[in-house]
Write a protein that holds these residues in place. Structure first.
Motif, PDB file in Angstrom:
ATOM      1  N   GLY A  67      25.118  28.723   3.267  1.00 19.14           N
ATOM      2  CA  GLY A  67      24.582  29.411   4.551  1.00 19.14           C
ATOM      3  C   GLY A  67      23.737  30.549   3.974  1.00 19.14           C
ATOM      4  O   GLY A  67      23.647  31.127   3.099  1.00 19.14           O
ATOM      5  N   PHE A  68      23.107  31.110   5.162  1.00 18.84           N
ATOM      6  CA  PHE A  68      22.395  32.214   4.941  1.00 18.84           C
ATOM      7  C   PHE A  68      22.347  33.156   6.184  1.00 18.84           C
ATOM      8  O   PHE A  68      22.683  32.939   7.364  1.00 18.84           O
ATOM      9  CB  PHE A  68      20.948  31.981   4.578  1.00 18.84           C
ATOM     10  CG  PHE A  68      20.163  31.200   5.974  1.00 18.84           C
ATOM     11  CD1 PHE A  68      19.612  32.034   6.779  1.00 18.84           C
ATOM     12  CD2 PHE A  68      20.197  29.970   6.065  1.00 18.84           C
ATOM     13  CE1 PHE A  68      18.812  31.432   8.031  1.00 18.84           C
ATOM     14  CE2 PHE A  68      19.680  29.241   7.237  1.00 18.84           C
ATOM     15  CZ  PHE A  68      19.022  30.076   8.195  1.00 18.84           C
ATOM     16  N   THR A  69      21.992  34.477   6.141  1.00 23.46           N
ATOM     17  CA  THR A  69      21.724  35.457   6.977  1.00 23.46           C
ATOM     18  C   THR A  69      20.629  36.077   6.792  1.00 23.46           C
ATOM     19  O   THR A  69      20.543  36.756   5.581  1.00 23.46           O
ATOM     20  CB  THR A  69      22.933  36.402   7.212  1.00 23.46           C
ATOM     21  OG1 THR A  69      24.095  35.484   7.522  1.00 23.46           O
ATOM     22  CG2 THR A  69      22.877  37.200   8.325  1.00 23.46           C
ATOM     23  N   ASP A  70      19.713  36.106   7.707  1.00 26.22           N
ATOM     24  CA  ASP A  70      18.351  36.747   7.075  1.00 26.22           C
ATOM     25  C   ASP A  70      18.827  38.526   7.677  1.00 26.22           C
ATOM     26  O   ASP A  70      19.555  38.983   8.338  1.00 26.22           O
ATOM     27  CB  ASP A  70      17.275  36.453   8.051  1.00 26.22           C
ATOM     28  CG  ASP A  70      16.633  34.887   7.524  1.00 26.22           C
ATOM     29  OD1 ASP A  70      17.070  34.679   6.387  1.00 26.22           O
ATOM     30  OD2 ASP A  70      15.762  34.557   8.441  1.00 26.22           O
ATOM     31  N   ARG A  71      17.690  39.245   7.121  1.00 21.89           N
ATOM     32  CA  ARG A  71      17.906  40.812   7.276  1.00 21.89           C
ATOM     33  C   ARG A  71      17.856  40.952   8.635  1.00 21.89           C
ATOM     34  O   ARG A  71      17.087  40.434   9.442  1.00 21.89           O
ATOM     35  CB  ARG A  71      16.854  41.528   6.452  1.00 21.89           C
ATOM     36  CG  ARG A  71      16.900  43.017   6.616  1.00 21.89           C
ATOM     37  CD  ARG A  71      16.042  43.715   5.563  1.00 21.89           C
ATOM     38  NE  ARG A  71      16.437  43.286   4.191  1.00 21.89           N
ATOM     39  CZ  ARG A  71      17.528  44.019   3.411  1.00 21.89           C
ATOM     40  NH1 ARG A  71      18.071  44.799   4.091  1.00 21.89           N
ATOM     41  NH2 ARG A  71      17.560  43.708   2.190  1.00 21.89           N
TER      42      ARG A  71
END
Length: 117
Positions: A67-71
């Protein structure tokens, strides 16, 4: 904490996958959570209900591939970020999902989260 400080802390913890810690540390007790249309949990209120929603979601996951979370982008008392993951949900094919998450802050705590797909 300011909205920027909360957004920065949120991002740091999200990069480590510490979403329980995000809720424990940054969420208000009466936080409101709104999911996209068609969700099994369209809207819940209160930290206990938000945590229970997470437990139920995790029970639906057969395998998580990442998964990812952008700034976050901060504006006034809100911040938003693009988030996503790739997973195989029980009874479904492997799929990638993305959403925009919008958070409102008041008195140094996140008071609402809303997700858009």
């Amino acid at each position: 904490m300011t909205t920027q400080q909360i957004a920065d802390r949120f991002y740091m913890l999200a990069q480590e996958g510490k979403f329980d810690e995000i809720q424990d540390e940054l969420y208000a007790q009466d936080v409101k959570s709104t999911e996209p249309e068609g969700s099994p949990w369209p809207q819940v209120q209160g930290i206990a209900a938000v945590k229970e929603k997470g437990v139920k979601f995790n029970e639906m996951v057969e395998e998580m591939y990442g998964g990812f979370t952008d700034r976050p982008i901060v504006s006034g008392n809100t911040f938003a970020c693009r988030m996503g993951f790739e997973a195989k949900m029980k009874g479904r094919e492997r799929e990638a999902m993305e959403e925009i998450a919008l958070y409102r802050v008041k008195d140094g705590k996140i008071i609402s989260e809303q997700f858009f797909m």
